[in-house]
Design a protein around this motif. Sequence first.
Motif, short mmCIF file in Angstrom:
data_model
loop_
_atom_site.label_atom_id
_atom_site.label_comp_id
_atom_site.label_asym_id
_atom_site.label_seq_id
_atom_site.Cartn_x
_atom_site.Cartn_y
_atom_site.Cartn_z
N HIS A 1 0.78 -0.99 -0.20
CA HIS A 1 -0.07 -0.15 -0.10
C HIS A 1 0.98 1.30 -0.08
CE1 HIS A 1 -3.72 -2.19 0.55
NE2 HIS A 1 -2.93 -3.10 1.32
N THR A 2 2.15 1.21 0.10
CA THR A 2 3.18 2.24 0.19
C THR A 2 4.39 1.98 -0.48
OG1 THR A 2 3.85 1.59 2.52
CG2 THR A 2 2.38 3.17 2.55
N PRO A 3 4.11 1.40 -1.74
CA PRO A 3 5.54 1.35 -2.59
C PRO A 3 6.59 2.50 -2.45
CG PRO A 3 3.87 1.74 -4.01
CD PRO A 3 3.16 1.54 -2.63
N GLN A 4 7.73 1.90 -2.72
CA GLN A 4 8.63 3.27 -2.76
C GLN A 4 8.67 3.77 -4.37
OE1 GLN A 4 10.88 4.54 -0.62
NE2 GLN A 4 9.68 3.17 0.87
N PRO A 5 9.00 4.84 -4.51
CA PRO A 5 8.94 5.59 -5.79
C PRO A 5 9.66 4.53 -7.00
CG PRO A 5 9.62 7.22 -3.99
CD PRO A 5 9.67 5.85 -3.47
N GLY A 6 8.96 4.69 -8.05
CA GLY A 6 9.52 3.82 -8.97
C GLY A 6 9.30 2.16 -9.04
N ARG A 7 8.64 1.93 -7.87
CA ARG A 7 8.38 0.50 -7.69
C ARG A 7 6.80 0.11 -7.65
NH1 ARG A 7 12.86 -0.33 -8.70
NH2 ARG A 7 14.48 0.37 -7.34
N THR A 8 6.56 -1.07 -8.37
CA THR A 8 5.23 -1.54 -8.58
C THR A 8 4.79 -1.88 -7.03
OG1 THR A 8 5.94 -3.92 -9.05
CG2 THR A 8 5.22 -2.05 -11.05
N PRO A 9 3.56 -1.83 -6.85
CA PRO A 9 3.22 -2.35 -5.44
C PRO A 9 2.70 -3.66 -5.26
CG PRO A 9 1.27 -1.37 -6.74
CD PRO A 9 2.32 -1.31 -7.62
N ASP A 10 3.53 -4.59 -5.87
CA ASP A 10 3.03 -6.07 -5.68
C ASP A 10 4.65 -6.62 -5.48
OD1 ASP A 10 4.99 -5.71 -7.94
OD2 ASP A 10 3.44 -6.21 -9.60
N LYS A 11 4.44 -8.12 -5.50
CA LYS A 11 5.58 -8.99 -5.07
C LYS A 11 6.81 -8.68 -5.82
CE LYS A 11 6.61 -13.68 -4.13
NZ LYS A 11 5.94 -15.28 -4.18
N VAL A 12 6.59 -8.52 -7.15
CA VAL A 12 8.02 -8.14 -7.88
C VAL A 12 8.54 -6.76 -7.39
CG1 VAL A 12 8.36 -7.65 -10.34
CG2 VAL A 12 7.02 -9.45 -9.91
#
Length: 144
Positions: free
Chosen positions: A41-52
């Motif tokens: 719910h709080t991904p880092q910038p440039g990252r997708t909000p999933d397992k990958v």
Amino acid sequence: MSSSSAGEAAKAVVRRNTEEVQGGGNFDLFDELFADDFLDHTPQPGRTPDKVGAKELYHVLREAFPDFHAVIHWQAADGDLVTTYKTYFGIHKGEIFGVPATGREIHFETVDAMRVVDGKITEHWGVANLYSLLEQIGAWPPAN
């Protein structure tokens, strides 16, 4: 399983992630601990909000700080939701946030909450003191 023992089991899963995956670089264990439908719910910038996206972030952190590890100060479980307060440590030996290795020792605090269902991490919410990290590697304040 009682609510208390379920909470302890959930805390153990989160602790293994912190110590063995983030701190030890055991990415085979990452695949075991994270649900395929994991949602950050709080991904880092440039990252997708999933397992990958989470796995990519862990790789980036270990490349920038090969000795990356955390000290867990406390954990609390409310059912299947585990909140952890910890401090990460490492030596900056690779690029992060566009900043090349400085060789500086870093530390920054994080509070996160992870939902654990059937022994797998299914959701994450977190706040990290990245301002402190940027200061320590010389990226803040920005160069003029």
